[in-house]
Enzyme design. Structure first.
Site, PDB file in Angstrom:
ATOM      1  N   GLU A  95       0.842  -1.200   0.000  1.00 37.70           N
ATOM      2  CA  GLU A  95       0.000   0.000   0.000  1.00 37.70           C
ATOM      3  C   GLU A  95       0.873   1.243   0.000  1.00 37.70           C
ATOM      4  O   GLU A  95       2.017   1.208   0.464  1.00 37.70           O
ATOM      5  CB  GLU A  95      -0.850   0.028   1.287  1.00 37.70           C
ATOM      6  CG  GLU A  95      -2.302  -0.299   1.101  1.00 37.70           C
ATOM      7  CD  GLU A  95      -3.080   0.728   0.291  1.00 37.70           C
ATOM      8  OE1 GLU A  95      -2.475   1.564  -0.391  1.00 37.70           O
ATOM      9  OE2 GLU A  95      -4.313   0.690   0.349  1.00 37.70           O
ATOM     10  N   ASP A  96       0.319   2.352  -0.454  1.00 36.51           N
ATOM     11  CA  ASP A  96       1.061   3.616  -0.358  1.00 36.51           C
ATOM     12  C   ASP A  96       0.852   4.272   1.002  1.00 36.51           C
ATOM     13  O   ASP A  96       1.775   4.843   1.566  1.00 36.51           O
ATOM     14  CB  ASP A  96       0.686   4.576  -1.493  1.00 36.51           C
ATOM     15  CG  ASP A  96      -0.804   4.812  -1.604  1.00 36.51           C
ATOM     16  OD1 ASP A  96      -1.572   3.870  -1.333  1.00 36.51           O
ATOM     17  OD2 ASP A  96      -1.214   5.932  -1.943  1.00 36.51           O
ATOM     18  N   ASP A  99      -4.274   5.346   6.355  1.00 33.65           N
ATOM     19  CA  ASP A  99      -4.789   6.605   6.889  1.00 33.65           C
ATOM     20  C   ASP A  99      -5.794   6.225   7.994  1.00 33.65           C
ATOM     21  O   ASP A  99      -5.394   5.973   9.125  1.00 33.65           O
ATOM     22  CB  ASP A  99      -5.422   7.325   5.699  1.00 33.65           C
ATOM     23  CG  ASP A  99      -5.673   8.791   5.927  1.00 33.65           C
ATOM     24  OD1 ASP A  99      -5.697   9.211   7.081  1.00 33.65           O
ATOM     25  OD2 ASP A  99      -5.851   9.529   4.947  1.00 33.65           O
ATOM     26  N   PHE A 148      -1.698  16.565   3.859  1.00 36.97           N
ATOM     27  CA  PHE A 148      -2.220  15.922   2.647  1.00 36.97           C
ATOM     28  C   PHE A 148      -1.056  15.767   1.685  1.00 36.97           C
ATOM     29  O   PHE A 148      -0.548  16.742   1.133  1.00 36.97           O
ATOM     30  CB  PHE A 148      -3.351  16.725   2.012  1.00 36.97           C
ATOM     31  CG  PHE A 148      -4.038  15.915   0.950  1.00 36.97           C
ATOM     32  CD1 PHE A 148      -5.058  15.046   1.286  1.00 36.97           C
ATOM     33  CD2 PHE A 148      -3.618  15.975  -0.369  1.00 36.97           C
ATOM     34  CE1 PHE A 148      -5.660  14.242   0.316  1.00 36.97           C
ATOM     35  CE2 PHE A 148      -4.211  15.184  -1.344  1.00 36.97           C
ATOM     36  CZ  PHE A 148      -5.233  14.323  -0.997  1.00 36.97           C
ATOM     37  N   ARG A 161       0.684  11.986  -9.199  1.00 42.83           N
ATOM     38  CA  ARG A 161       1.169  10.630  -8.875  1.00 42.83           C
ATOM     39  C   ARG A 161       2.568  10.398  -9.447  1.00 42.83           C
ATOM     40  O   ARG A 161       3.306   9.545  -8.968  1.00 42.83           O
ATOM     41  CB  ARG A 161       0.232   9.567  -9.457  1.00 42.83           C
ATOM     42  CG  ARG A 161      -1.159   9.524  -8.848  1.00 42.83           C
ATOM     43  CD  ARG A 161      -1.852   8.228  -9.267  1.00 42.83           C
ATOM     44  NE  ARG A 161      -3.289   8.276  -9.115  1.00 42.83           N
ATOM     45  CZ  ARG A 161      -3.953   7.941  -8.000  1.00 42.83           C
ATOM     46  NH1 ARG A 161      -3.296   7.552  -6.944  1.00 42.83           N
ATOM     47  NH2 ARG A 161      -5.271   7.994  -7.959  1.00 42.83           N
TER      48      ARG A 161
HETATM   49  C1  PRP Z   1      -5.796   5.713  -0.633  1.00 41.94           C
HETATM   50  C2  PRP Z   1      -4.610   4.806  -0.384  1.00 41.94           C
HETATM   51  C3  PRP Z   1      -5.195   3.682   0.428  1.00 41.94           C
HETATM   52  C4  PRP Z   1      -6.324   4.341   1.179  1.00 41.94           C
HETATM   53  C5  PRP Z   1      -5.902   4.588   2.587  1.00 41.94           C
HETATM   54  O1  PRP Z   1      -6.474   5.257  -1.761  1.00 41.94           O
HETATM   55  O2  PRP Z   1      -4.034   4.357  -1.582  1.00 41.94           O
HETATM   56  O3  PRP Z   1      -5.699   2.660  -0.409  1.00 41.94           O
HETATM   57  O4  PRP Z   1      -6.596   5.576   0.526  1.00 41.94           O
HETATM   58  O5  PRP Z   1      -6.922   5.241   3.299  1.00 41.94           O
HETATM   59  P1  PRP Z   1      -7.658   4.594   4.544  1.00 41.94           P
HETATM   60  O6  PRP Z   1      -6.598   4.018   5.445  1.00 41.94           O
HETATM   61  O7  PRP Z   1      -8.352   5.783   5.161  1.00 41.94           O
HETATM   62  O8  PRP Z   1      -8.625   3.569   4.056  1.00 41.94           O
HETATM   63  P2  PRP Z   1      -7.525   6.157  -2.582  1.00 41.94           P
HETATM   64  O9  PRP Z   1      -8.894   5.834  -2.148  1.00 41.94           O
HETATM   65  O10 PRP Z   1      -7.120   7.594  -2.517  1.00 41.94           O
HETATM   66  O11 PRP Z   1      -7.327   5.590  -4.041  1.00 41.94           O
HETATM   67  P3  PRP Z   1      -5.998   5.620  -4.950  1.00 41.94           P
HETATM   68  O12 PRP Z   1      -5.041   4.609  -4.354  1.00 41.94           O
HETATM   69  O13 PRP Z   1      -6.478   5.215  -6.286  1.00 41.94           O
HETATM   70  O14 PRP Z   1      -5.430   7.018  -4.910  1.00 41.94           O
END
Ligand code: PRP
Length: 175
Positions: A95-96, A99, A148, A161
């Site tokens: 994962e990136d 949150d 952010f 990105r």
């Molecule tokens: C982001 C990130 C995680 C998630 C984390 O994805 O890549 O998958 O949010 O947030 P959380 O811990 O509050 O669930 P996003 O929905 O922005 O989609 P993306 O990866 O396509 O940018």
């Protein structure tokens, strides 16, 4: 638009190498199924797997919760479409960012149903200030404050990105 560099390209690359070395040691002699959580993890995952010297099978899933804003919508869409079986496999989810932790909590529940041999998580970033669902991160890049962040896979409204570093978004936000 330029952005203040928050975590530099070289700091990221050094940290990725440290995480990969640990993964190589922990899974020595085993095959790994790496699940890249799209979209945000694409860059971290691509760099990480290039430093992993184990046999790897790549899988990709799409998760999204943010829409075009900066705050998680709380609704997670998980598009599962694994090519192979996860049963009895050693799984590393990449994962990136963790949150609130909701995405990973849901994803881990789904993967556990497939009876893997082991299940670990690598996340480039963790924001403890926003965490609601505790997720154990086995391989963590950086713990960060509640900014952010964009770049190195992370977006604001689909943009930024491609940046090779992590920056702090400085424009107006659409919540
Ligand atoms: C982001 C990130 C995680 C998630 C984390 O994805 O890549 O998958 O949010 O947030 P959380 O811990 O509050 O669930 P996003 O929905 O922005 O989609 P993306 O990866 O396509 O940018």
């Amino acid at each position: 638009m330029s952005h203040q560099v928050f975590i530099s390209q070289s700091d990221i690359q050094q940290r990725v190498k440290v995480l990969a070395d640990k993964i190589n040691a922990d899974f020595q002699g085993k095959e790994l199924v790496v699940i890249c959580v799209l979209n945000g993890a694409f860059m971290f995952c691509a760099d990480l797997v290039r430093e992993i010297n184990l046999p790897v099978v790549m899988e990709f899933i799409k998760a999204s919760s943010y829409g075009s804003g900066t705050v998680s919508s709380g609704k997670i869409t998980l598009d599962l479409g694994f090519q192979g079986e996860l049963k009895n496999k050693h799984i590393l989810v990449v994962e990136d960012i963790v949150d609130t932790g909701l995405t990973l909590t849901k994803l881990f529940e789904m993967i556990k149903h497939e009876s893997p041999a082991s299940l670990k998580l690598a996340s480039l970033l963790f924001k403890p200030a926003r965490n609601k669902h505790k997720v154990p991160i086995d391989y963590l890049g950086f713990e960060i404050e509640d900014h952010f962040v964009i770049g190195y896979g992370l977006d604001y409204d689909g943009k930024f990105r491609e940046l090779p570093y992590i920056g702090i978004y400085q424009g107006e936000v659409n919540e």
